[in-house]
Scaffold this motif. Structure first.
Motif, PDB file in Angstrom:
ATOM      1  N   ALA A  98       0.794  -1.224   0.000  1.00 49.55           N
ATOM      2  CA  ALA A  98       0.000   0.000   0.000  1.00 49.55           C
ATOM      3  C   ALA A  98       0.831   1.281   0.000  1.00 49.55           C
ATOM      4  CB  ALA A  98      -0.929   0.006   1.218  1.00 49.55           C
ATOM      5  N   SER A  99       2.165   1.144  -0.019  1.00 49.43           N
ATOM      6  CA  SER A  99       3.001   2.333   0.054  1.00 49.43           C
ATOM      7  C   SER A  99       4.408   2.023  -0.424  1.00 49.43           C
ATOM      8  CB  SER A  99       3.067   2.854   1.499  1.00 49.43           C
ATOM      9  OG  SER A  99       3.751   1.921   2.319  1.00 49.43           O
ATOM     10  N   LYS A 100       5.189   3.074  -0.577  1.00 50.23           N
ATOM     11  CA  LYS A 100       6.607   2.916  -0.928  1.00 50.23           C
ATOM     12  C   LYS A 100       7.332   2.104   0.144  1.00 50.23           C
ATOM     13  CE  LYS A 100       9.404   6.258   0.003  1.00 50.23           C
ATOM     14  NZ  LYS A 100      10.126   7.555   0.059  1.00 50.23           N
ATOM     15  N   ASP A 101       7.039   2.385   1.399  1.00 55.84           N
ATOM     16  CA  ASP A 101       7.680   1.639   2.493  1.00 55.84           C
ATOM     17  C   ASP A 101       7.358   0.152   2.410  1.00 55.84           C
ATOM     18  OD1 ASP A 101       8.991   3.762   3.650  1.00 55.84           O
ATOM     19  OD2 ASP A 101       7.388   4.240   5.037  1.00 55.84           O
ATOM     20  N   ASP A 102       6.120  -0.186   2.060  1.00 54.61           N
ATOM     21  CA  ASP A 102       5.745  -1.602   1.927  1.00 54.61           C
ATOM     22  C   ASP A 102       6.545  -2.280   0.819  1.00 54.61           C
ATOM     23  OD1 ASP A 102       3.910  -1.266   3.922  1.00 54.61           O
ATOM     24  OD2 ASP A 102       2.135  -1.437   2.665  1.00 54.61           O
ATOM     25  N   ALA A 103       6.697  -1.594  -0.313  1.00 56.94           N
ATOM     26  CA  ALA A 103       7.433  -2.159  -1.451  1.00 56.94           C
ATOM     27  C   ALA A 103       8.890  -2.405  -1.070  1.00 56.94           C
ATOM     28  CB  ALA A 103       7.344  -1.232  -2.657  1.00 56.94           C
ATOM     29  N   LEU A 104       9.515  -1.447  -0.396  1.00 61.03           N
ATOM     30  CA  LEU A 104      10.912  -1.599   0.011  1.00 61.03           C
ATOM     31  C   LEU A 104      11.057  -2.684   1.080  1.00 61.03           C
ATOM     32  CD1 LEU A 104      12.033   2.156   0.166  1.00 61.03           C
ATOM     33  CD2 LEU A 104      12.432   0.510  -1.666  1.00 61.03           C
ATOM     34  N   THR A 105      10.088  -2.761   1.994  1.00 69.26           N
ATOM     35  CA  THR A 105      10.143  -3.788   3.039  1.00 69.26           C
ATOM     36  C   THR A 105      10.018  -5.181   2.441  1.00 69.26           C
ATOM     37  OG1 THR A 105       9.156  -2.243   4.624  1.00 69.26           O
ATOM     38  CG2 THR A 105       9.125  -4.580   5.208  1.00 69.26           C
ATOM     39  N   ALA A 106       9.160  -5.327   1.424  1.00 68.04           N
ATOM     40  CA  ALA A 106       9.036  -6.619   0.746  1.00 68.04           C
ATOM     41  C   ALA A 106      10.377  -7.039   0.159  1.00 68.04           C
ATOM     42  CB  ALA A 106       7.976  -6.532  -0.352  1.00 68.04           C
ATOM     43  N   LEU A 107      11.107  -6.096  -0.426  1.00 69.09           N
ATOM     44  CA  LEU A 107      12.421  -6.398  -1.000  1.00 69.09           C
ATOM     45  C   LEU A 107      13.446  -6.726   0.088  1.00 69.09           C
ATOM     46  CD1 LEU A 107      12.538  -3.693  -3.820  1.00 69.09           C
ATOM     47  CD2 LEU A 107      12.403  -6.171  -4.129  1.00 69.09           C
ATOM     48  N   ILE A 108      13.293  -6.133   1.263  1.00 67.22           N
ATOM     49  CA  ILE A 108      14.172  -6.480   2.387  1.00 67.22           C
ATOM     50  C   ILE A 108      13.962  -7.936   2.790  1.00 67.22           C
ATOM     51  CG2 ILE A 108      14.631  -6.072   4.839  1.00 67.22           C
ATOM     52  CD1 ILE A 108      13.965  -3.086   4.307  1.00 67.22           C
ATOM     53  N   HIS A 109      12.702  -8.343   2.914  1.00 69.08           N
ATOM     54  CA  HIS A 109      12.414  -9.719   3.320  1.00 69.08           C
ATOM     55  C   HIS A 109      12.824 -10.729   2.248  1.00 69.08           C
ATOM     56  CE1 HIS A 109      10.564  -8.957   7.149  1.00 69.08           C
ATOM     57  NE2 HIS A 109       9.711  -8.098   6.641  1.00 69.08           N
ATOM     58  N   LEU A 110      12.774 -10.315   0.987  1.00 66.58           N
ATOM     59  CA  LEU A 110      13.206 -11.193  -0.097  1.00 66.58           C
ATOM     60  C   LEU A 110      14.723 -11.273  -0.197  1.00 66.58           C
ATOM     61  CD1 LEU A 110      10.646 -10.144  -2.847  1.00 66.58           C
ATOM     62  CD2 LEU A 110      10.859 -12.428  -1.864  1.00 66.58           C
ATOM     63  N   GLY A 111      15.421 -10.372   0.492  1.00 69.33           N
ATOM     64  CA  GLY A 111      16.881 -10.374   0.460  1.00 69.33           C
ATOM     65  C   GLY A 111      17.473  -9.499  -0.618  1.00 69.33           C
ATOM     66  N   TYR A 112      16.629  -8.739  -1.336  1.00 69.39           N
ATOM     67  CA  TYR A 112      17.140  -7.879  -2.395  1.00 69.39           C
ATOM     68  C   TYR A 112      17.503  -6.483  -1.901  1.00 69.39           C
ATOM     69  CZ  TYR A 112      16.094 -11.473  -5.772  1.00 69.39           C
ATOM     70  OH  TYR A 112      16.091 -12.654  -6.471  1.00 69.39           O
ATOM     71  N   LEU A 113      17.243  -6.209  -0.627  1.00 71.75           N
ATOM     72  CA  LEU A 113      17.744  -5.008   0.021  1.00 71.75           C
ATOM     73  C   LEU A 113      18.254  -5.398   1.404  1.00 71.75           C
ATOM     74  CD1 LEU A 113      15.025  -2.274  -0.733  1.00 71.75           C
ATOM     75  CD2 LEU A 113      17.265  -2.513  -1.815  1.00 71.75           C
ATOM     76  N   GLY A 114      19.300  -4.716   1.847  1.00 72.86           N
ATOM     77  CA  GLY A 114      19.738  -4.855   3.216  1.00 72.86           C
ATOM     78  C   GLY A 114      19.011  -3.841   4.078  1.00 72.86           C
ATOM     79  N   TYR A 115      19.094  -4.015   5.404  1.00 74.55           N
ATOM     80  CA  TYR A 115      18.423  -3.075   6.306  1.00 74.55           C
ATOM     81  C   TYR A 115      19.326  -2.796   7.494  1.00 74.55           C
ATOM     82  CZ  TYR A 115      14.924  -1.009   9.412  1.00 74.55           C
ATOM     83  OH  TYR A 115      14.235  -0.155  10.248  1.00 74.55           O
ATOM     84  N   ASP A 116      19.605  -1.515   7.695  1.00 69.15           N
ATOM     85  CA  ASP A 116      20.398  -1.056   8.835  1.00 69.15           C
ATOM     86  C   ASP A 116      19.421  -0.622   9.923  1.00 69.15           C
ATOM     87  OD1 ASP A 116      21.919   0.322  10.680  1.00 69.15           O
ATOM     88  OD2 ASP A 116      23.257   1.198   9.181  1.00 69.15           O
TER      89      ASP A 116
END
Length: 401
Positions: free
Chosen positions: A205-223
């Motif tokens: 539902a938002s930009k944050d949701d899209a980025l969080t999905a990529l974090i869980h998929l491993g395509y983004l890291g998270y500090d």
């Protein structure tokens, strides 16, 4: 009705067996989120969640369940703001203490593997390091294993089923998403709120949701300390590169396709062509990245040399000589004919001034042990004057005596 009967029969059978034997069950489910990730059928997902509830959270389950152990890519789906199975303790890509070290290979483990399989650690680190979970640097275990077996660093993860998800999420029409993706591709970090995500791809539902999905998929890291996402390593960067080529980012993909040519022309000393290619990158990326100082020029240069990390460790603002070099390209063992390079940037000055600064401050001395010759590259962008909106480049060769 049939599903309900099967569900009730299973629960009843588990209850009866446990009552008869007095031995409770340990239930292990892998890919728990498969139905949730791959189905848009809300009724099916609801029935599936009811089934899981009957196994793990119902009154009946207390009679037969000793332990539940479940794994998946996504955390357990949320209903409103609460997990559908809130009696589980979750370990995710956001937070995994005290089992973080088991998520992948730690740096020490990778160093030992590189010694055992005679692989260059710096190359493996550039390709597969970068995940930061609870302050622990983590390496992609599947890719590291494949690299050791094949004796070759490559992008092994792009062959997985989740690869197509990159394109799905980065092309979503949320304000600022494209800007944020470009910033991360250029080496930056983006603030993200990962807690609004419902752990369900169908409810982004938002930009944050899209980025969080990529974090869980491993395509983004998270500090977690800075609450920022980033592209963790070169393997993931190449996955993004391929995703851009097959999606709606045609201009960006076209610019990235010239990166190998830019590196080759730089090595060959073709300063005029290097300036032309950087100018093309500037024209493409300035629609997204602001371009009004040396730092902005640095971001564009990072994108322009997007494929160079396949051969170099690239250090921005590297301490060297009597100051800090804007970019140091340090060749790794797989660099072959590619020499070490110092790149200095100027804004509204001249490329010659950049070369002069490299020499006067002896930036190149910091790379004297990496190759017989070092390329000194000066790049300038003029915003005003006769060379308005124009890049110039000077390339010189310095040899170790």
């Amino acid at each position: 009705m049939t599903k309900l009967i099967i569900q009730k029969n299973l629960v009843l059978s588990l209850c009866l067996f446990t009552k008869k034997t007095t031995i409770p069950f340990v239930i292990i489910i892998d890919e728990l989120d498969c139905v949730i990730r791959n189905s848009d059928d809300k009724e099916l997902v609801h029935s599936y969640l009811q089934f899981l509830h009957s196994l793990f959270k119902s009154e009946e389950s207390k009679a037969f369940l000793a332990l539940g152990y479940i794994t998946g890519i996504l955390p357990i789906k949320k209903i409103k703001d609460e997990s559908a199975l809130n009696n589980f303790r979750e370990y995710t890509m956001l937070k995994s203490k005290p089992i973080t070290k088991y998520y992948g290979f730690t740096e020490e483990e990778v160093k030992e593997l590189c010694k055992k399989y005679d692989m260059d650690f710096d190359s493996v680190k550039a390709w597969y390091n970068g995940y930061l979970i609870d302050g622990v640097h983590m390496y992609n275990p599947n890719s590291v294993t494949q690299a050791m077996i094949d004796q070759d660093c490559d992008s092994y993860w792009r062959n997985t089923s989740s690869f197509s998800s990159i394109n799905t999420f980065i092309t979503m029409n949320y304000a600022g998403l494209k800007d944020d993706i470009m910033t991360m591709l250029a080496g930056g970090k983006i603030r993200v709120n990962p807690y609004t995500f419902k752990n369900d791809f169908s409810t982004i539902a938002s930009k944050d949701d899209a980025l969080t999905a990529l974090i869980h998929l491993g395509y983004l890291g998270y500090d977690a300390d800075r609450k920022k996402s980033f592209i963790p390593n070169y393997e993931v960067a190449t996955a993004f590169e391929l995703a851009l080529q097959t999606g709606e980012w045609s201009e960006i993909a076209k610019a990235i396709s010239t990166c190998d040519e830019l590196l080759d022309e730089t090595i060959d000393g073709n300063a005029i062509r290097v300036a032309e290619l950087i100018e093309q990158a500037h024209d493409t990326y300035t629609s997204v990245l602001k371009y009004n100082d040396e730092n902005s020029l640095s971001c564009v240069l990072t994108m322009a040399y997007f494929t160079a990390p396949g051969y170099y460790n690239i250090v921005r603002e590297m301490p060297a000589g009597k100051g800090f070099a804007d970019f140091a390209f340090i060749p790794r063992s797989n660099a072959g004919f590619r020499p070490a390079m110092i790149v200095e940037l100027k804004y509204n000055q001249s490329a010659e001034t950049a070369i002069k600064q490299i020499k006067e401050k002896k930036y190149h001395g910091a790379l004297s042990g990496y190759s017989d010759k070092i390329l000194l590259v000066g790049i300038n962008y003029n915003e005003d004057g006769s060379d308005k909106k124009h890049h110039t480049c000077v390339i010189e060769e310095w040899r170790n005596s």
